[in-house]
Motif scaffolding. Structure first.
Motif, PDB file in Angstrom:
ATOM      1  N   TYR A   4       1.036  -1.254   0.099  1.00  0.00           N
ATOM      2  CA  TYR A   4      -0.160   0.100  -0.036  1.00  0.00           C
ATOM      3  C   TYR A   4       1.020   1.211   0.091  1.00  0.00           C
ATOM      4  N   GLY A   5       0.554   2.046  -1.017  1.00  0.00           N
ATOM      5  CA  GLY A   5       1.317   3.556  -1.031  1.00  0.00           C
ATOM      6  C   GLY A   5       0.577   4.642  -0.044  1.00  0.00           C
ATOM      7  N   ILE A   6       1.326   5.552   0.278  1.00  0.00           N
ATOM      8  CA  ILE A   6       1.012   6.588   1.281  1.00  0.00           C
ATOM      9  C   ILE A   6      -0.208   7.437   0.940  1.00  0.00           C
ATOM     10  N   GLN A  81      -0.221   5.768  12.502  1.00  0.00           N
ATOM     11  CA  GLN A  81       1.381   5.551  13.008  1.00  0.00           C
ATOM     12  C   GLN A  81       2.082   5.236  11.546  1.00  0.00           C
ATOM     13  N   MET A  82       1.340   4.152  10.860  1.00  0.00           N
ATOM     14  CA  MET A  82       1.931   3.741   9.598  1.00  0.00           C
ATOM     15  C   MET A  82       2.380   4.764   8.608  1.00  0.00           C
ATOM     16  N   VAL A  83       1.480   5.949   8.517  1.00  0.00           N
ATOM     17  CA  VAL A  83       1.825   7.056   7.730  1.00  0.00           C
ATOM     18  C   VAL A  83       2.878   7.983   8.204  1.00  0.00           C
ATOM     19  N   SER A  90      11.017   7.672   4.858  1.00  0.00           N
ATOM     20  CA  SER A  90      11.484   8.386   3.574  1.00  0.00           C
ATOM     21  C   SER A  90      12.680   9.471   3.990  1.00  0.00           C
ATOM     22  N   LYS A  91      12.475  10.281   5.060  1.00  0.00           N
ATOM     23  CA  LYS A  91      13.586  11.014   5.330  1.00  0.00           C
ATOM     24  C   LYS A  91      14.859  10.375   5.716  1.00  0.00           C
ATOM     25  N   GLU A  92      14.935   9.003   6.466  1.00  0.00           N
ATOM     26  CA  GLU A  92      16.030   8.394   6.886  1.00  0.00           C
ATOM     27  C   GLU A  92      16.609   7.884   5.794  1.00  0.00           C
ATOM     28  N   LYS A  93      15.839   7.183   4.637  1.00  0.00           N
ATOM     29  CA  LYS A  93      16.442   6.589   3.356  1.00  0.00           C
ATOM     30  C   LYS A  93      16.476   7.570   2.391  1.00  0.00           C
ATOM     31  N   LYS A  94      16.323   8.880   2.435  1.00  0.00           N
ATOM     32  CA  LYS A  94      16.322   9.822   1.558  1.00  0.00           C
ATOM     33  C   LYS A  94      15.738   9.607   0.371  1.00  0.00           C
ATOM     34  N   VAL A  95      14.535   9.132   0.402  1.00  0.00           N
ATOM     35  CA  VAL A  95      13.586   8.619  -0.949  1.00  0.00           C
ATOM     36  C   VAL A  95      12.143   9.233  -0.872  1.00  0.00           C
ATOM     37  N   GLY A  96      11.585   9.639  -1.776  1.00  0.00           N
ATOM     38  CA  GLY A  96      10.344  10.176  -1.726  1.00  0.00           C
ATOM     39  C   GLY A  96       9.142   9.055  -1.140  1.00  0.00           C
ATOM     40  N   VAL A  97       8.410   9.790  -0.411  1.00  0.00           N
ATOM     41  CA  VAL A  97       7.328   8.865   0.223  1.00  0.00           C
ATOM     42  C   VAL A  97       6.577   8.186  -0.622  1.00  0.00           C
ATOM     43  N   ASN A  98       6.505   8.460  -2.067  1.00  0.00           N
ATOM     44  CA  ASN A  98       5.742   7.731  -3.175  1.00  0.00           C
ATOM     45  C   ASN A  98       6.544   6.593  -3.510  1.00  0.00           C
ATOM     46  N   SER A  99       7.878   6.478  -3.018  1.00  0.00           N
ATOM     47  CA  SER A  99       8.712   5.198  -3.404  1.00  0.00           C
ATOM     48  C   SER A  99       8.610   4.312  -2.384  1.00  0.00           C
TER      49      SER A  99
END
Length: 150
Positions: A4-6, A81-83, A90-99
């Motif tokens: 499931y996506g954001i 909590q999941m969101v 996404s901040k930690e891995k430096k990727v977009g939330v859509n990834s």
């Protein structure tokens, strides 16, 4: 396996909740109409009986709705909590939330998270304040990405 996506996680709403609210408010309006007819025609007991039946039905549905409401609040809390977890990841891995895609709409220990083309298992601590990611590989590569509610 579904991921499931954001946007799906953010728009978690249940049509059953709306249906229950419609039943409660329609029963309440029927109760008001029947009670006003009873007050106008006090000698006819059919309106009194209909009023009692509508009141008992309303009390029953309200009790069931309260029980479902408390369960629904817990589920919505875990979904939010999941969101927040996806945003933090996404901040930690430096990727977009859509990834980032998750295998569950609720944050729990053992959730599989897909980040780009890699899969990770989330290990949560008992108090759910810390987590670790362990890279995993899927046995069955058949996955479905659900970005929005269908």
């Amino acid at each position: 396996m579904n991921f499931y996506g954001i946007t799906y996680l953010q728009t978690q709403s249940n049509i059953n909740d709306y249906l229950k609210y419609i039943v409660i408010f329609s029963t309440l309006s029927v109760l008001i109409v029947v009670f006003s007819l009873y007050m106008r025609h006090r000698l006819q007991t059919k309106y009194r009986d209909l009023t009692i039946i509508a009141l008992l039905f309303l009390l029953f549905i309200s009790g069931v709705q309260y029980s479902d409401y408390t369960n629904s609040q817990n589920i919505h809390s875990q979904s939010s909590q999941m969101v927040n977890f996806v945003r933090l990841l996404s901040k930690e891995k430096k990727v977009g939330v859509n990834s980032i895609f998750a295998s569950s709409v609720q944050l729990s220990d053992g959730v599989i998270v897909k980040i780009n083309d890699s899969y990770y298992r989330v290990n949560l601590s008992v108090d759910q304040n810390t987590y670790s990611l362990v890279e995993v590989w899927l046995v069955n590569a058949q996955t479905a990405i659900i970005k929005t509610e269908e």
